[in-house]
Write an enzyme that holds these catalytic residues in place. Structure first.
Site: not given
Ligand code: VAH
Length: 317
Positions: A8, A11-12, A34-35, A52, A142, A146
């Site tokens: 990754g 990414g950011q 990264d992909i 990947d 998400y 997590k």
């Molecule tokens: C999001 N930047 O907004 C991420 C973060 C706490 C939020 O994990 O999905």
């Protein structure tokens, strides 16, 4: 010599973490993957390859071929995008972690870093100074992915002794990469619009306070955690970490100190419900006690750096 794999790296977090790790371990010892294509400075400063994390066969071949000793897994579908593709996001966010855990157990990877998020907390979690150990009933794809992954990483530590370490990042603010579909990314987009058009349409309400952190603090926290003695690490799910907390109105007021005519209008969308389910501030006293964490960048300093660096970036576009 440590050989580090960053997954990754475009990414950011991954793009900045790769550069920080190269400063510590040497450019040629940090393999960025990264992909999608990575930013120029990642590709120019050391090895980069398309890879990947969902392709477990290619992954194990890569790890054995380059004698990888540490893995930093930064690939994930963030909160906003995950609500648009729930099952695909669940599959990517979960299978990526399980691929790495099983691979690490099989080939004996020394250390792994994996980012959790304050998204693991939900509406029933105490919102102010959210404790390290508390109620966790996330209602976003998400956050659910997590939280499940936190349980898996702790399981692999307890059952196989895998040294995997993790941080529950708050919203991260950086200027090197554009926003990536997160709910907190209004706090990145706003700077670009303030500079280019002088106005910003915010997808959250003005008083939506969220835990945030400037990327430099997040990168330093990550390397400090990974360099801490293993016997100092008391949390093997994921550490609460806090930098600052602010809402869109407070951020807009700070920007106006630099761009007095800046205008913000509020048009909350589906991401308001995601933000409303998250804490407003985080208690990170366990991280401070265990491995000496403390944040450096406040709202005033972050705003100044973001405006200065994005102006520079836009001029050179
Ligand atoms: C999001 N930047 O907004 C991420 C973060 C706490 C939020 O994990 O999905």
């Amino acid at each position: 010599m440590e050989k580090i794999l960053v997954i990754g790296a475009a990414g950011q977090i991954g793009s900045e973490l790769t550069l920080a790790l190269r400063k510590i371990y040497g450019n040629e010892n940090v393999f960025a993957t990264d992909i999608k294509d990575a930013p120029k400075d990642v590709k120019k400063s050391g090895p980069f390859q398309l890879l990947d994390v969902m392709d477990d066969k290619r992954l194990i071949h890569f790890v054995i071929r380059y004698k990888i000793s540490q893995i930093y897994l930064l690939a994930a579908v963030l909160s906003g995008n995950a609500e648009r593709l729930p099952l695909q996001a669940w599959d990517i966010n979960m299978r990526s972690v399980l691929n790495i855990l099983d691979l690490a157990r099989e080939v004996g990877i020394k250390k792994i870093f994996w980012p959790s998020s304050i998204a693991v907390f939900g509406k029933t979690t105490p919102k102010i100074d959210t404790p390290q150990l508390t109620i966790m009933e996330p209602n976003t794809v998400y956050g659910i992915s997590k939280l499940a992954a936190e349980r898996w990483v702790e399981y692999y530590f307890n059952k196989y002794g895998l040294d995997i370490r993790s941080i529950r990042y708050p919203g991260l603010i950086s200027y090197k990469t554009e926003a990536g579909g997160g709910t907190t990314d209004y706090a990145v987009e706003i700077f670009y619009d303030a500079i280019t058009t002088g106005k910003y349409e915010c997808f959250l309400k003005p008083d939506t306070k969220l835990p945030m952190m400037f990327m430099d603090d997040a990168i330093r926290a990550t390397t400090e955690l990974m360099e801490a003695d293993a016997d100092k690490i008391s949390i093997r799910s994921s550490y609460n970490l806090s930098g600052l907390s602010f809402d869109p109105e407070e951020l807009s007021d700070e920007i106006k100190k630099h761009i007095p005519d800046f205008e913000i209008i509020y048009k909350p969308d589906f991401r308001q419900a995601i933000a409303d389910s998250w804490p407003q501030s985080i208690d990170d006293s366990v991280a401070r006690k265990d491995w000496g964490w403390k944040n450096n960048v406040d709202l005033e300093k972050m705003t100044r750096i973001m405006l200065k660096e994005i102006k520079k970036k836009l001029i050179h576009r």
